[in-house]
Design a protein around this motif. Structure first.
Motif, PDB file in Angstrom:
ATOM      1  N   ASP A  93       0.827  -1.212   0.000  1.00 32.46           N
ATOM      2  CA  ASP A  93       0.000   0.000   0.000  1.00 32.46           C
ATOM      3  C   ASP A  93       0.855   1.254   0.000  1.00 32.46           C
ATOM      4  OD1 ASP A  93      -2.325  -1.483  -0.029  1.00 32.46           O
ATOM      5  OD2 ASP A  93      -2.691  -1.314   2.133  1.00 32.46           O
ATOM      6  N   THR A  94       1.953   1.231   0.748  1.00 32.74           N
ATOM      7  CA  THR A  94       2.855   2.389   0.784  1.00 32.74           C
ATOM      8  C   THR A  94       3.506   2.603  -0.573  1.00 32.74           C
ATOM      9  OG1 THR A  94       3.303   2.033   3.138  1.00 32.74           O
ATOM     10  CG2 THR A  94       4.882   3.389   1.922  1.00 32.74           C
ATOM     11  N   VAL A  95       3.930   1.515  -1.199  1.00 28.61           N
ATOM     12  CA  VAL A  95       4.521   1.607  -2.538  1.00 28.61           C
ATOM     13  C   VAL A  95       3.484   2.116  -3.527  1.00 28.61           C
ATOM     14  CG1 VAL A  95       5.543   0.285  -4.431  1.00 28.61           C
ATOM     15  CG2 VAL A  95       6.216  -0.193  -2.072  1.00 28.61           C
ATOM     16  N   ASP A  96       2.268   1.600  -3.445  1.00 27.08           N
ATOM     17  CA  ASP A  96       1.199   2.026  -4.348  1.00 27.08           C
ATOM     18  C   ASP A  96       0.930   3.523  -4.193  1.00 27.08           C
ATOM     19  OD1 ASP A  96      -0.781   1.519  -6.304  1.00 27.08           O
ATOM     20  OD2 ASP A  96      -2.324   1.414  -4.765  1.00 27.08           O
ATOM     21  N   ALA A  97       0.923   3.999  -2.969  1.00 24.38           N
ATOM     22  CA  ALA A  97       0.678   5.429  -2.738  1.00 24.38           C
ATOM     23  C   ALA A  97       1.786   6.271  -3.366  1.00 24.38           C
ATOM     24  CB  ALA A  97       0.585   5.701  -1.236  1.00 24.38           C
ATOM     25  N   ALA A  98       3.046   5.815  -3.246  1.00 32.44           N
ATOM     26  CA  ALA A  98       4.161   6.551  -3.846  1.00 32.44           C
ATOM     27  C   ALA A  98       4.056   6.564  -5.368  1.00 32.44           C
ATOM     28  CB  ALA A  98       5.486   5.936  -3.406  1.00 32.44           C
TER      29      ALA A  98
END
Length: 326
Positions: free
Chosen positions: A61-66
């Motif tokens: 999710d953190t990677v997707d947000a970035a």
């Protein structure tokens, strides 16, 4: 044809070490920092991401947000089946437990492909091969190379797997070392969802003509992806695309256009000492010139010259189109 998309391996925005500068050519960067740098490149829209992440606590999710923050999507996930734990091979490791670990890592990567809606799992089995005469049983090694990829394809029939071949490094001889050998392996697998990712620099470095290699892969219906860079043919230098072999790069893209191949034009560059954003912009700027040149080129006139094997005329047509477009 639709608007051309440009991509890059996320490692383009990493910092590097080699056997001389073992302290690296800059401070280490996190995956999120690399994504943020990729977002600064003009017209870059997709990235290929290594997996597992260096930081095991980093969530998808953190990677997707970035990625979303930077207007990027994912084209492929590259499982790291070439690190120290696979030093004697991934699919060809003599230890069945390590072979199983490679399979599990690739299946995990397949789930990440699904999570991001990416195009494929990219397999670069860099440690699969041999270094010395008599080191391996060649029949068994090739059988394991083929069966290891075929097993993954069978476990994930909804996904594409691409093999990025390379003649050598880190092994002195790699199992998938050329377009022809890789096609032979894929045909032996007998599955529809395995293809080739053709790296322009690997093809140069292996003594191939990248345009000819692309045509061969297309003729067999197996060109699933490509990436570009450049080198001096003696090593996989991963220089800025078009910096050394612009005419051969133009011929490569001419072959893709001639065959109606559409896909991401992706960078696989390692700017050790250069600014990574500037290096990507430089390459994409040249690739845009290639696009304009392809639009200018008289394909019928080129075909006529090629049918006569008229090198002088064919080169004149290519040079005029390319050098007037930059």
């Amino acid at each position: 044809m639709g608007k051309q998309r440009y991509g890059a391996g996320i490692w383009h925005f990493a910092t590097y070490v080699d056997r001389y500068a073992t302290d690296g050519y800059g401070p280490a960067r996190s995956l999120i920092e690399m994504i943020d740098l990729a977002g600064q490149v003009d017209d870059l829209s997709v990235v290929d991401i290594n997996y597992p992440f260096v930081d095991p606590s980093l969530s998808l999710d953190t990677v997707d947000a970035a990625l979303k923050r930077n207007g990027l999507s994912v084209i492929g996930i590259t499982p790291e089946i070439y690190t120290r734990q696979f030093m004697r091979g991934a699919f060809t490791n003599p230890d069945a437990g390590i072979r199983r670990l490679a399979n599990e890592m690739c299946n995990d990567a397949a789930n990440v492909v699904r999570r991001f809606g990416a195009d494929y799992v990219k397999l670069w089995p860099g440690q699969d091969g041999w270094d010395y005469p008599f080191q391996v049983d060649h029949k068994k090694l090739w059988q394991m190379s083929v069966e290891g990829v075929a097993e993954l394809a069978g476990q994930n029939p909804d996904l594409k797997f691409v093999i990025e071949y390379k003649p050598r490094e880190p092994r002195a001889h790699m199992s998938y070392d050329s377009v022809a050998r890789t096609l032979l392996g894929i045909e032996r697998m007998g599955v529809p969802n395995v293809g080739i990712l053709l790296d322009f620099g690997h093809s140069l470095y292996g003594g191939e003509s990248p345009a000819d290699a692309a045509q061969l892969a297309i003729d067999h219906g197996r060109l699933f992806g490509m990436d570009v860079n450049d080198n001096f043919r003696g090593w996989d230098d991963d220089l800025i695309a078009g910096s050394v072999h612009p005419i051969e790069l133009f011929e490569f893209f001419y072959t893709l256009r001639k065959n109606g191949w559409e896909g991401v034009w992706q960078l696989d560059q390692f700017p050790f000492r250069e600014d990574s954003v500037a290096a990507a912009n430089s390459a994409i700027g040249f690739l845009k010139a290639v696009e304009r040149a392809l639009d200018k080129l008289d394909f019928a006139e080129m075909q006529d010259a090629q049918d006569r094997q008229d090198a002088v005329t064919a080169l004149r047509l290519a040079r005029e189109a390319l050098f007037s477009s930059y």
